[in-house]
Enzyme design. Structure first.
Site, PDB file in Angstrom:
ATOM      1  CE  LYS A  51      -1.002   5.993   4.098  1.00 40.19           C
ATOM      2  NZ  LYS A  51      -2.268   5.191   4.073  1.00 40.19           N
ATOM      3  CB  THR A  52       5.504   2.259   7.560  1.00 40.89           C
ATOM      4  OG1 THR A  52       4.770   1.838   8.728  1.00 40.89           O
ATOM      5  CG2 THR A  52       6.099   3.627   7.797  1.00 40.89           C
ATOM      6  N   GLY A  53       2.830   0.527   6.062  1.00 38.60           N
ATOM      7  CA  GLY A  53       2.394  -0.854   5.807  1.00 38.60           C
ATOM      8  C   GLY A  53       1.864  -1.506   7.074  1.00 38.60           C
ATOM      9  CB  THR A  54       0.796  -0.138  10.384  1.00 43.50           C
ATOM     10  OG1 THR A  54      -0.172   0.787   9.867  1.00 43.50           O
ATOM     11  CG2 THR A  54       2.067   0.612  10.718  1.00 43.50           C
ATOM     12  CB  THR A  55      -3.414  -1.729   7.286  1.00 40.14           C
ATOM     13  OG1 THR A  55      -3.427  -0.379   7.723  1.00 40.14           O
ATOM     14  CG2 THR A  55      -4.796  -2.322   7.413  1.00 40.14           C
TER      15      THR A  55
ATOM     16  CB  SER B  42       2.366   7.237   1.538  1.00 37.40           C
ATOM     17  OG  SER B  42       1.335   6.424   1.988  1.00 37.40           O
TER      18      SER B  42
ATOM     19  CE  LYS C 238      -4.965   1.501   5.450  1.00 38.55           C
ATOM     20  NZ  LYS C 238      -4.317   2.570   6.193  1.00 38.55           N
ATOM     21  N   GLY C 239      -2.676   1.008  -0.577  1.00 39.37           N
ATOM     22  CA  GLY C 239      -2.002   0.618  -1.809  1.00 39.37           C
ATOM     23  C   GLY C 239      -2.730   1.174  -3.011  1.00 39.37           C
TER      24      GLY C 239
ATOM     25  CE  LYS D 184      -2.005   0.578  -9.881  1.00 39.70           C
ATOM     26  NZ  LYS D 184      -2.376  -0.205  -8.739  1.00 39.70           N
TER      27      LYS D 184
HETATM   28  P1  A3P Z   1      -0.269   3.703  -0.118  1.00 38.84           P
HETATM   29  O1  A3P Z   1      -1.736   3.529   0.057  1.00 38.84           O
HETATM   30  O2  A3P Z   1       0.184   5.123  -0.068  1.00 38.84           O
HETATM   31  O3  A3P Z   1       0.298   2.962  -1.304  1.00 38.84           O
HETATM   32  P2  A3P Z   1      -0.624   1.891   6.576  1.00 38.84           P
HETATM   33  O4  A3P Z   1      -1.470   0.672   6.625  1.00 38.84           O
HETATM   34  O5  A3P Z   1       0.450   1.895   7.626  1.00 38.84           O
HETATM   35  O6  A3P Z   1      -1.441   3.132   6.536  1.00 38.84           O
HETATM   36  O7  A3P Z   1       0.203   1.842   5.221  1.00 38.84           O
HETATM   37  C1  A3P Z   1      -0.424   1.905   3.973  1.00 38.84           C
HETATM   38  C2  A3P Z   1       0.630   1.534   2.944  1.00 38.84           C
HETATM   39  O8  A3P Z   1       0.958   0.159   3.078  1.00 38.84           O
HETATM   40  C3  A3P Z   1       0.165   1.685   1.531  1.00 38.84           C
HETATM   41  O9  A3P Z   1       0.439   3.014   1.149  1.00 38.84           O
HETATM   42  C4  A3P Z   1       1.015   0.641   0.770  1.00 38.84           C
HETATM   43  O10 A3P Z   1       2.043   1.207   0.007  1.00 38.84           O
HETATM   44  C5  A3P Z   1       1.666  -0.189   1.887  1.00 38.84           C
HETATM   45  N1  A3P Z   1       1.575  -1.646   1.748  1.00 38.84           N
HETATM   46  C6  A3P Z   1       2.571  -2.502   2.032  1.00 38.84           C
HETATM   47  N2  A3P Z   1       2.190  -3.761   1.806  1.00 38.84           N
HETATM   48  C7  A3P Z   1       0.906  -3.715   1.381  1.00 38.84           C
HETATM   49  C8  A3P Z   1      -0.032  -4.712   0.991  1.00 38.84           C
HETATM   50  N3  A3P Z   1       0.284  -5.995   0.996  1.00 38.84           N
HETATM   51  N4  A3P Z   1      -1.258  -4.311   0.590  1.00 38.84           N
HETATM   52  C9  A3P Z   1      -1.572  -2.990   0.566  1.00 38.84           C
HETATM   53  N5  A3P Z   1      -0.729  -2.000   0.945  1.00 38.84           N
HETATM   54  C10 A3P Z   1       0.506  -2.359   1.353  1.00 38.84           C
END
Ligand code: A3P
Length: 325
Positions: free
Chosen positions: A57-61, A155, A276-277, A279
């Site tokens: 959940k830190t933006g790994t994807t 998140s 991802k991302g 609301k």
């Molecule tokens: P939320 O979906 O809670 O907003 P991970 O891939 O590690 O699971 O992390 C998902 C989080 O990546 C998302 O959490 C979002 O806030 C964050 N994020 C950072 N940069 C992003 C991007 N460019 N596109 C989508 N999500 C991004």
């Protein structure tokens, strides 16, 4: 001289040395004795040179997709169970062996310049992963993304609700983060899974037991979200990529998504999917306060740890600790 047939001998050995039952894979190409019996059709080029270890959940994807845009940075092939994540070092997949792991990586056309990598976001908090990664890939570089742990927990809770986890659906965020030892087993389990990855100092120290600090690169998740071009610049320096890519030409803020996305053409961007991302309402004040105290000593430890390595503190950490001298 006494001996036994091979199978019985093996059983006898493990009876005498039970601790050796748990395998630890090393790189056959690092040892001449192993290399000499390594079949000719096998290669050691199909191992990653760096790993994004999380946490979730830190933006790994987003980081995974930005890295994969680079022509010389190549990720593993998708897995049937966890999409892009192999989850080798932290799960029973480890017992499937080295060939199973290496089969996820393509044979690079240019082994000298290509950097293979994988991202499995649960490696960060795994007790076993640092030791296992270090045994197989002692020279691998490790990337960790740090986000305010309270925000990360929130998140993650939203993510579990989106995945219809019944305990997350039946409990408020506050109930999850404040669950006591008297709570139901399911709620306690969710509580632990929600909060444990955010004990950053504790997990980082475990990685530092096996990797020198210069092999570990920390990314501030707020910077990844707001200025991914600079994050990618710093990562390329850390990885010593030969073919530097200017990400300002390849990433662009997408107002509809509210995040940076890959530039496809003048008008078109490719963003991450809906999961991802997304609301959701802001965190309630009571949970914020609770998590501020819960993570306080861990954040102080993180700040001391980062200062001891002369690493700049992420802004969220400075803000969290602003009332401390
Ligand atoms: P939320 O979906 O809670 O907003 P991970 O891939 O590690 O699971 O992390 C998902 C989080 O990546 C998302 O959490 C979002 O806030 C964050 N994020 C950072 N940069 C992003 C991007 N460019 N596109 C989508 N999500 C991004």
């Amino acid at each position: 001289l006494l001996s036994l047939p091979p199978v019985e001998l093996g059983l006898k050995y493990f009876e005498m040395y039970p601790a050796d039952k748990d395998p630890i894979w090393t790189n056959p190409c690092d040892y001449n004795r192993h290399l000499s019996i390594w079949p000719e059709n096998k290669t050691c080029d199909k191992l990653p040179s760096f790993i994004v270890v999380g946490p979730q959940k830190t933006g790994t994807t987003a980081l995974y997709s930005f890295l994969s845009q680079h022509p010389d940075i190549v990720s593993n092939l998708p897995t049937p169970k966890h999409f892009e994540e192999i989850q080798f070092f932290n799960t029973n997949n480890y017992y499937l062996g080295l060939d199973w792991y290496m089969d996820f990586f393509p044979q690079p056309d240019k082994p000298n310049t290509t950097l293979l990598f994988e991202k499995s976001a649960n490696y960060f908090e795994s007790d076993l992963a640092p030791k296992r990664v270090a045994a197989l890939l002692p020279r691998a570089k490790i990337i960790v993304i740090l986000m305010n742990p309270a925000k990360r927990a929130y998140s993650w809770y939203q993510h579990m609700r989106n995945h219809n986890d019944p305990t997350a659906l039946n409990h408020t965020f506050y109930e999850v983060v404040s669950a006591s030892d008297m709570a139901s087993q399911n709620l306690r389990a969710l509580h632990n899974r929600c909060l444990t990855p955010g004990l950053y100092a504790q997990h980082l120290v475990r990685w530092l037991d096996f990797f020198p600090a210069k092999q570990i690169h920390l990314v501030d998740s707020d910077e990844l979200r707001n200025d991914p071009v600079n994050v990618m610049h710093l990562i390329q320096k850390f990885l010593h990529v030969q073919n530097y890519m200017d990400y300002s030409q390849h990433l662009r803020y997408d107002p509809a998504k509210g995040f940076f996305c890959q530039v496809l053409s003048n008008k078109q961007n490719k963003c991450l999917g809906k999961s991802k991302g997304h609301k959701y309402p802001s965190m309630d004040h009571r949970s914020e306060q609770h998590l501020h105290s819960f993570y306080r000593k861990h954040n102080i430890n993180l700040s001391k740890l980062l200062s001891s390595f002369e690493t700049q503190l992420p802004e969220w950490l400075t803000t969290e600790l602003k009332d401390i001298e």
